[in-house]
Scaffold this active site. Structure first.
Site, PDB file in Angstrom:
ATOM      1  N   ASN A 152       0.849  -1.193   0.000  1.00 50.45           N
ATOM      2  CA  ASN A 152       0.000   0.000   0.000  1.00 50.45           C
ATOM      3  C   ASN A 152       0.880   1.237   0.000  1.00 50.45           C
ATOM      4  O   ASN A 152       1.775   1.370   0.851  1.00 50.45           O
ATOM      5  CB  ASN A 152      -0.904   0.019   1.238  1.00 50.45           C
ATOM      6  CG  ASN A 152      -2.011   1.051   1.117  1.00 50.45           C
ATOM      7  OD1 ASN A 152      -2.894   0.925   0.268  1.00 50.45           O
ATOM      8  ND2 ASN A 152      -1.938   2.098   1.908  1.00 50.45           N
ATOM      9  N   GLU A 153       0.654   2.097  -0.942  1.00 51.49           N
ATOM     10  CA  GLU A 153       1.337   3.397  -0.987  1.00 51.49           C
ATOM     11  C   GLU A 153       2.806   3.293  -0.577  1.00 51.49           C
ATOM     12  O   GLU A 153       3.237   3.870   0.426  1.00 51.49           O
ATOM     13  CB  GLU A 153       0.602   4.412  -0.111  1.00 51.49           C
ATOM     14  CG  GLU A 153      -0.789   4.720  -0.630  1.00 51.49           C
ATOM     15  CD  GLU A 153      -1.447   5.928   0.038  1.00 51.49           C
ATOM     16  OE1 GLU A 153      -1.073   6.253   1.181  1.00 51.49           O
ATOM     17  OE2 GLU A 153      -2.321   6.537  -0.594  1.00 51.49           O
ATOM     18  N   CYS A 160      19.339   1.584   7.413  1.00 51.46           N
ATOM     19  CA  CYS A 160      20.072   0.593   8.212  1.00 51.46           C
ATOM     20  C   CYS A 160      21.340   0.153   7.468  1.00 51.46           C
ATOM     21  O   CYS A 160      21.567   0.512   6.317  1.00 51.46           O
ATOM     22  CB  CYS A 160      19.173  -0.609   8.506  1.00 51.46           C
ATOM     23  SG  CYS A 160      18.893  -1.667   7.086  1.00 51.46           S
ATOM     24  N   CYS A 163      20.756  -1.468   4.154  1.00 49.58           N
ATOM     25  CA  CYS A 163      20.436  -0.518   3.084  1.00 49.58           C
ATOM     26  C   CYS A 163      21.678   0.268   2.666  1.00 49.58           C
ATOM     27  O   CYS A 163      21.855   0.569   1.475  1.00 49.58           O
ATOM     28  CB  CYS A 163      19.311   0.421   3.527  1.00 49.58           C
ATOM     29  SG  CYS A 163      17.707  -0.423   3.622  1.00 49.58           S
ATOM     30  N   GLU A 317      -8.213   4.773  -4.660  1.00 46.84           N
ATOM     31  CA  GLU A 317      -8.857   5.333  -3.467  1.00 46.84           C
ATOM     32  C   GLU A 317      -9.314   6.749  -3.781  1.00 46.84           C
ATOM     33  O   GLU A 317      -8.630   7.487  -4.506  1.00 46.84           O
ATOM     34  CB  GLU A 317      -7.882   5.433  -2.286  1.00 46.84           C
ATOM     35  CG  GLU A 317      -7.347   4.135  -1.753  1.00 46.84           C
ATOM     36  CD  GLU A 317      -6.367   4.356  -0.606  1.00 46.84           C
ATOM     37  OE1 GLU A 317      -6.389   5.444   0.012  1.00 46.84           O
ATOM     38  OE2 GLU A 317      -5.565   3.454  -0.345  1.00 46.84           O
ATOM     39  N   GLU A 365      -8.533   6.364  11.826  1.00 49.05           N
ATOM     40  CA  GLU A 365      -9.314   6.718  10.642  1.00 49.05           C
ATOM     41  C   GLU A 365     -10.819   6.535  10.865  1.00 49.05           C
ATOM     42  O   GLU A 365     -11.590   6.441   9.914  1.00 49.05           O
ATOM     43  CB  GLU A 365      -8.806   5.946   9.431  1.00 49.05           C
ATOM     44  CG  GLU A 365      -7.407   6.440   9.042  1.00 49.05           C
ATOM     45  CD  GLU A 365      -6.806   5.766   7.822  1.00 49.05           C
ATOM     46  OE1 GLU A 365      -7.149   4.606   7.548  1.00 49.05           O
ATOM     47  OE2 GLU A 365      -5.977   6.423   7.166  1.00 49.05           O
TER      48      GLU A 365
HETATM   49  C1  GLA Z   1      -4.203   6.492   2.072  1.00 52.38           C
HETATM   50  C2  GLA Z   1      -4.079   5.052   2.505  1.00 52.38           C
HETATM   51  C3  GLA Z   1      -5.329   4.513   3.119  1.00 52.38           C
HETATM   52  C4  GLA Z   1      -5.950   5.521   4.036  1.00 52.38           C
HETATM   53  C5  GLA Z   1      -6.233   6.771   3.244  1.00 52.38           C
HETATM   54  C6  GLA Z   1      -6.939   7.838   4.040  1.00 52.38           C
HETATM   55  O1  GLA Z   1      -4.607   6.647   0.784  1.00 52.38           O
HETATM   56  O2  GLA Z   1      -3.688   4.219   1.451  1.00 52.38           O
HETATM   57  O3  GLA Z   1      -4.986   3.347   3.822  1.00 52.38           O
HETATM   58  O4  GLA Z   1      -5.085   5.789   5.095  1.00 52.38           O
HETATM   59  O5  GLA Z   1      -5.009   7.298   2.851  1.00 52.38           O
HETATM   60  O6  GLA Z   1      -7.258   8.945   3.225  1.00 52.38           O
END
Ligand code: GLA
Ligand code: GLA
Length: 682
Positions: A152-153, A160, A163, A317, A365
């Protein structure tokens, strides 16, 4: 190897974390009923679910995820399955502390948060591959599985020892000898000469931050290391599910600047995904700019994402209403959700996904916008607006096979250049504003509904009639030649102040611009003046006078023709805009940063001269209405969006069908409500 996303509908759905609700099966039941009602046809599951999937090392529990696949399939839904590496379980950090990230100052994290693993750690890579293999084995053949969502993102970096070692190896592969490294880094400066590879360390507040080449190489390395980790992650997936496409969710466009994502070179990363997806969070209804101005910047981000692979992309998203991390978390105004969602589709998105489908009950969140909120109701304003978009996407199905209209205009942007310019210890850090400059050049074209592609230095320039290459401070010699070849063969080029100063090692060009750049623009660069905010010069051009802000290059004209001159200061009378004929094409050098009206007038002339303005069966009154075209094989869909809280009128010049309502409309005036969207087709 690439695999294709094989779905015939627009996707509408998003992040779903049913593992938070396993002791409330009635809520999961109700969620799926609500999904059906809102035409939600995909769920993205497994993000951050590692502790639920593998509660103890080597002990797996897939029962809850099996159930979600079953439920999705029972209503012909799709599943986007995430790998869980974005957040590790506690046992993993306890047993293998090397997976925890080390900070820039050498301090090591304790367990917590997310997005913070060491991406070199062999243990982390192995553990991720193991769980990914299990997921692929178990779900690879489910008919609902349409896409892998990796981690994710991706972001951040680790400092370290592992790295640091990887960084040294990366440098050895690039420079081969310490001599080469010392020369590239100009390391005699302040006696920083390296005498052994072990001395090389990432930039650090405790050590070196002034070797500009080192700073830049570290940024390049971070991108490469992240891609390397990602490639390790996807190995078992490619092996077991070669036909399931792979994406990872990119970021960008966040307030206040709506800046392109900064830390990772997505132009590089995008070469490794099958389809681009990204997380879009514009702060609609803010208090410092008009809706149309933010719409312009958001349009640009969508064009950036489409242009990464020059193909349709996914919104992975977006929020149904407010977020929880903007400086002010305002709810979208009525109509804005449809406006913003369909803007993305207009620019080439094939999915409108949300974070999140069901609001989490606790933790950080819990108040972030969601389709299903704590009210557990389908009667909320937000739910109804989401359901409206769901219906829109169903009605738009005939447009699913189309692509954003091909662009004749390209704007070049480049990560190395952006990083180098920002680190250049020159000009003013307050006013460099590379991305803002890209936005200012883009604005004219957006306001006039002229499609634009945002391209990298690796892209082919020849499909474009006009290439705009602003503030290209760090430019490789290879690219100077590419520009010259493009213009010689008939292309038209616009460049600006602060161009062509350093090579790709961050070393200054000696003796002026590289020859190809000089040939193409037909001017000789002299110097850049950085103005204080209250200082201005003026440019006389097109029978008008325009204000100059921030930067003014002086050039001497060689083969070029001067189209505008400075009015003030020691360089009054010298050229501020030049035009050079080079082979079959022309190249313009915009020497100063001006008020926006100058770019408007300048590009208006070029648009007429080069035939860039599209012929549309819809006429608009002003720039707050945007018209984007998706098309294929002669079939066109015109997305007309009113980015204003005031009503607007457009005129259709022939009879058309409005796709969202299914109505036929005769030629004539068509009313648009505030934030309204109409999609016309012939
Ligand atoms: C990011 C993350 C999500 C969530 C959103 C909230 O895009 O990928 O997991 O935290 O932000 O806006
Ligand atoms: C100081 C230092 C110099 C140089 C200049 C730059 O005077 O002594 O080495 O860094 O600043 O202005």
């Amino acid at each position: 190897m690439t695999a294709k996303l094989n779905v015939s509908d627009f996707l509408h759905g998003g992040d779903y974390n049913p593992e938070q609700w396993l002791d409330h099966p009635e809520i999961i039941d109700q969620d799926f009923n609500f999904f059906k009602e809102a035409n939600i046809n995909d769920v993205t599951v497994g993000i951050f679910s590692w502790a639920q999937l593998e509660p103890e090392e080597g002990k797996f529990d897939f029962s809850w995820l099996d159930d979600i696949f079953d439920r999705a399939e029972a209503q012909n839904g799709h599943v986007i399955l995430a790998t869980p590496s974005g957040a590790k379980p506690r046992w993993l950090a306890d047993k293998y502390p090397e997976v925890l990230r080390t900070n820039e100052d050498g301090s090591k994290n304790i367990f917590g948060e997310r997005h913070n693993h060491c991406y070199t750690s062999p243990v982390y890579r192995q553990k991720v591959q193991e769980i990914n293999r299990k997921l692929a084995e178990r779900y690879g053949h489910r008919k609902s599985l349409i896409l892998w969502h990796i981690s994710n993102e991706f972001g951040g970096s680790c400092y370290c020892d592992l790295c640091q070692g990887a960084f040294r190896d990366w440098l050895k592969a690039k420079y081969h000898t310490l001599d080469n490294l010392n020369r590239a880094y100009w390391a005699k400066f302040w006696s920083h000469t390296y005498t052994s590879w072990d001395q090389v360390h990432s930039p650090s507040p405790l050590g070196d931050q002034t070797l500009l080449g080192l700073n830049l190489d570290w940024k390049r390395f971070v991108t490469d290391r992240t891609i390397d980790f990602y490639e390790a992650e996807i190995k078992p997936l490619r092996e077991l599910t070669p036909n399931i496409p792979i994406t990872t969710n990119f970021m960008g466009g966040n307030p206040p600047e709506s800046h392109v994502h900064y830390d990772l070179d997505y132009q590089k990363f995008a070469q490794h995904v099958d389809i681009v997806s990204w997380d879009s969070y514009p702060n609609w209804a803010n208090d410092y700019e008009s809706t149309a101005h933010l719409a312009m910047k958001t349009a640009l981000m969508n064009d950036v994402m489409r242009s990464l692979k020059h193909q349709n992309y996914l919104i992975m998203e977006s929020t149904p209403s407010q977020v929880n991390w903007h400086p002010y978390n305002r709810a979208k105004l009525p109509g804005m959700h449809q406006m913003g969602s369909l803007q993305q589709v207009a620019h080439g998105a094939d999915a409108v996904n949300y974070f999140q489908l069901h609001q989490s009950r606790g933790s950080s969140e819990m108040f972030h916008g969601a389709v299903i909120t704590h009210q557990l109701s389908d009667k909320t304003r937000v739910f109804k607006e989401v359901a409206q978009v769901g219906q829109d996407l169903v009605n738009l199905k005939p447009a699913k096979v189309t692509h954003h209209q091909a662009a004749k205009v390209a704007i070049v942007y480049d990560y190395d250049n952006m990083w180098a310019l920002d680190d250049s210890r020159n000009y003013s850090n307050e006013t460099k504003k590379y991305w803002r400059t890209i936005q200012e050049h883009y604005q004219y074209f957006w306001e006039h509904d002229i499609p634009v592609e945002l391209i990298s230095t690796q892209d082919d320039l020849t499909p474009y009639t006009l290439v705009i290459d602003p503030m290209h401070f760090m430019m490789s010699e290879a690219f100077t030649e590419k520009l010259r070849d493009y213009v010689q063969q008939g292309g038209h080029l616009v460049g600006t102040y602060m161009t062509g100063l350093v090579d790709k090692n961050f070393l200054a060009y000696l003796g002026g611009w590289p020859k190809a750049l000089h040939d193409v623009y037909g001017v000789e660069f002299q110097e850049t003046t950085t103005l204080y905010p209250k200082q201005h010069n003026h440019v006389a051009a097109f029978d008008k006078t325009y204000t100059v802000n921030d930067y003014a290059d002086t050039v001497t004209v060689d083969t070029a023709q001067s189209l505008a001159t400075y009015q003030d200061d020691f360089f009054a009378g010298s050229s501020a805009l030049t035009k050079n004929t080079c082979g079959k094409g022309t190249a313009y050098y915009v020497a100063a940063r001006t008020e926006e009206a100058f770019l408007e007038d300048f590009y208006d002339q070029l648009a007429d001269e080069f035939g860039l303005k599209p012929e549309l069966p819809i006429e608009k009154q002003g720039p707050t209405v945007s018209i984007q075209v998706r098309e294929k094989a002669g079939q066109q869909f015109f997305f007309v969006i009113n980015f204003s809280e005031k009503p607007a009128t457009v005129t259709t010049t022939k009879s058309l069908t409005e796709v969202l309502s299914g109505q036929n409309v005769a030629a004539g005036a068509q009313a648009l409500k505030p934030f309204d969207v109409k999609v016309y087709t012939v």
